[in-house]
Design an enzyme around this catalytic site. Structure first.
Site, PDB file in Angstrom:
ATOM      1  N   ASP A  36      11.211 -13.683  11.163  1.00 28.34           N
ATOM      2  CA  ASP A  36      12.366 -14.152  11.936  1.00 28.34           C
ATOM      3  C   ASP A  36      13.279 -13.029  12.420  1.00 28.34           C
ATOM      4  OD1 ASP A  36      11.597 -16.775  11.735  1.00 28.34           O
ATOM      5  OD2 ASP A  36      12.859 -17.221  10.008  1.00 28.34           O
ATOM      6  N   ARG A  80       0.832  -1.213   0.000  1.00 27.77           N
ATOM      7  CA  ARG A  80       0.000   0.000   0.000  1.00 27.77           C
ATOM      8  C   ARG A  80       0.864   1.259   0.000  1.00 27.77           C
ATOM      9  NH1 ARG A  80      -1.745   3.166   4.411  1.00 27.77           N
ATOM     10  NH2 ARG A  80      -3.800   4.170   4.197  1.00 27.77           N
TER      11      ARG A  80
END
Length: 328
Positions: free
Chosen positions: A132, A25
Site C-alpha cells: 500500500d 536474504r
C-alpha cells in the site's frame, strides 16, 4: 552503552508483499558478513511466542531473492497484543540468545515492535513491507513497485477486451486507507478516471466525466477504484448507479484482489530490499533501536517507529494534477 549484539532474529509479519524474501536474504547475509549469528522466526509474532526459530546462514537463503511471498510465513497474532503474550515472546528470545530483531511488515507489525521495546528495552528495527505504500518515513515500501506493475499489466489486458466490446470497466485495486496504488497504476495505465479515498469525486461528477468521455468519441473506458474510495458503498454499487443513469454503457467490474500481493518482485523491490536489509543490521550494531529503515531521494534514512506509524503517507498532489490533465 548498548549491550553488544551477537545474534539477530528476522521475521515477517502482517500481510505479505513482494520483496520480503529479498529483505530476509539481505538481513541473513549481512549478519554472516558481520560474523554474527542470525535466526529466522517463522509465522511472525506467533512464532516468536511458540519458539519457532531456525538458525540461518548465507546458504540458507539461496535462490529466494526472486520469489514473492515470504519463506518465513506470516500470521496475525492476537496473543501478542496482551502483556502475557509479549512476556512469553521475550522469554523465548532470551532462551534462544537473541539480542535484537528485525521485523519486516507494516503499521501493525511496527506498533507491536514498539510496544515490545518499551516493555523489555529490547533492540528492534523495522523494514517496511506492504504494497500500500502507506507508511511515513519512506518514499517506497517493499512490494509497492511490484504491485503497481501487476495492476498496470492487468489493466492493459482488461483494456483489450473493453475496447473489443465497447465496455466500461470498473477495476478495483487494493488501498483501503490510501490511494497510492490506484493513482500510480491509473496514470500508468491511462485510466479515464481514478477514484481514491483521499478525494471524494462524487457520483454526479463521475457521471459528468463519463459523459464527456463518451462525447469525445471514446468507445470504452477504464475507471480505477481504490477499495477505500467513498464515492459509492462499493464498486458494485458504482456499476449499478452508472447502468441506471447512463444506460448507453455496458458496465463490467473486475476486482483484482490478492493477485496484487503475489508475483516475483521487480528489480526495484529486490534492490530496495537488499539495501534496507543491510541498513537494518548495521543500525542495530551501531546501537540504534526503535527505527524504521526508509528511503527518500534515493538515500536510506532512519525514522523513529513512533513517527512512522502516526499517520498514512499522503498521496502526491502533483500526480493528482497530472491525472486530472491526462483524463481530459
Amino acid at each position: 552503552m548498548a549491550n553488544k549484539i551477537n545474534k539477530i532474529a528476522v521475521f515477517t509479519s502482517g500481510g505479505d508483499s513482494p520483496g520480503m524474501n529479498a529483505a530476509i536474504r539481505s538481513v541473513v547475509r549481512t549478519c554472516a558478513y558481520m560474523k554474527i549469528e542470525c535466526v529466522a522466526i517463522y509465522r511472525g509474532y506467533q512464532g516468536m511466542i511458540d519458539g519457532d526459530f531456525k538458525e540461518m546462514n548465507a546458504r540458507s537463503v539461496n535462490n529466494i531473492i526472486n520469489k514473492g511471498g515470504t519463506i518465513l510465513k506470516s500470521a496475525r497474532c492476537e496473543e501478542f497484543r496482551t502483556p502475557e503474550g509479549r512476556k512469553a515472546a521475550y522469554e523465548q528470545l532470551r532462551k534462544e540468545g537473541v539480542d535484537a530483531f528485525v521485523v519486516i511488515g507494516g503499521n501493525g507489525s511496527f506498533a507491536g515492535a514498539l510496544k515490545f521495546n518499551e516493555e523489555f528495552n529490547f533492540p528492534v528495527m523495522g523494514i517496511p513491507g506492504t504494497i500500500d505504500n502507506d507508511i511515513l518515513g519512506t518514499s517506497y515500501t517493499l512490494g509497492f513497485d511490484t504491485a503497481i506493475n501487476t495492476v498496470v499489466e492487468a489493466i492493459d489486458k482488461i483494456r483489450d477486451t473493453a475496447s473489443s466490446h465497447n465496455r466500461l470497466f470498473f477495476v478495483e485495486v487494493m488501498g483501503r486507507d490510501v490511494g497510492h496504488i490506484a493513482l500510480n497504476a491509473g496514470v500508468g495505465a491511462g485510466a479515464e478516471e481514478i477514484l481514491i479515498p483521499e478525494q471524494n469525486l462524487g457520483l454526479e461528477r463521475l457521471l459528468d466525466s463519463l459523459k464527456r468521455s463518451k462525447k469525445s468519441g471514446k468507445s470504452s473506458s477504464i475507471v480505477i477504484v481504490a477499495e477505500g474510495d467513498k464515492t459509492g458503498k462499493n464498486v458494485f454499487e458504482l456499476k449499478d448507479y452508472v447502468e441506471t443513469h447512463l444506460p448507453i454503457y455496458d458496465v463490467r467490474v473486475s476486482v483484482l484482489g490478492h493477485m496484487q500481493r503475489g508475483g516475483n518482485p521487480t528489480c526495484f523491490d529486490r534492490v530496495l530490499a537488499s539495501r534496507m536489509g543491510v541498513k537494518s543490521v548495521e543500525a542495530l550494531l551501531e546501537g540504534k533501536s526503535n527505527y524504521m529503515v526508509g528511503i527518500r531521494d534515493n538515500k536510506l534514512i532512519l525514522t523513529p517507529i513512533a513517527e512512522a506509524i502516526k499517520a498514512h503517507t499522503p498521496v502526491d498532489e502533483e500526480l493528482i494534477r497530472v491525472s486530472d490533465i491526462m483524463t481530459t
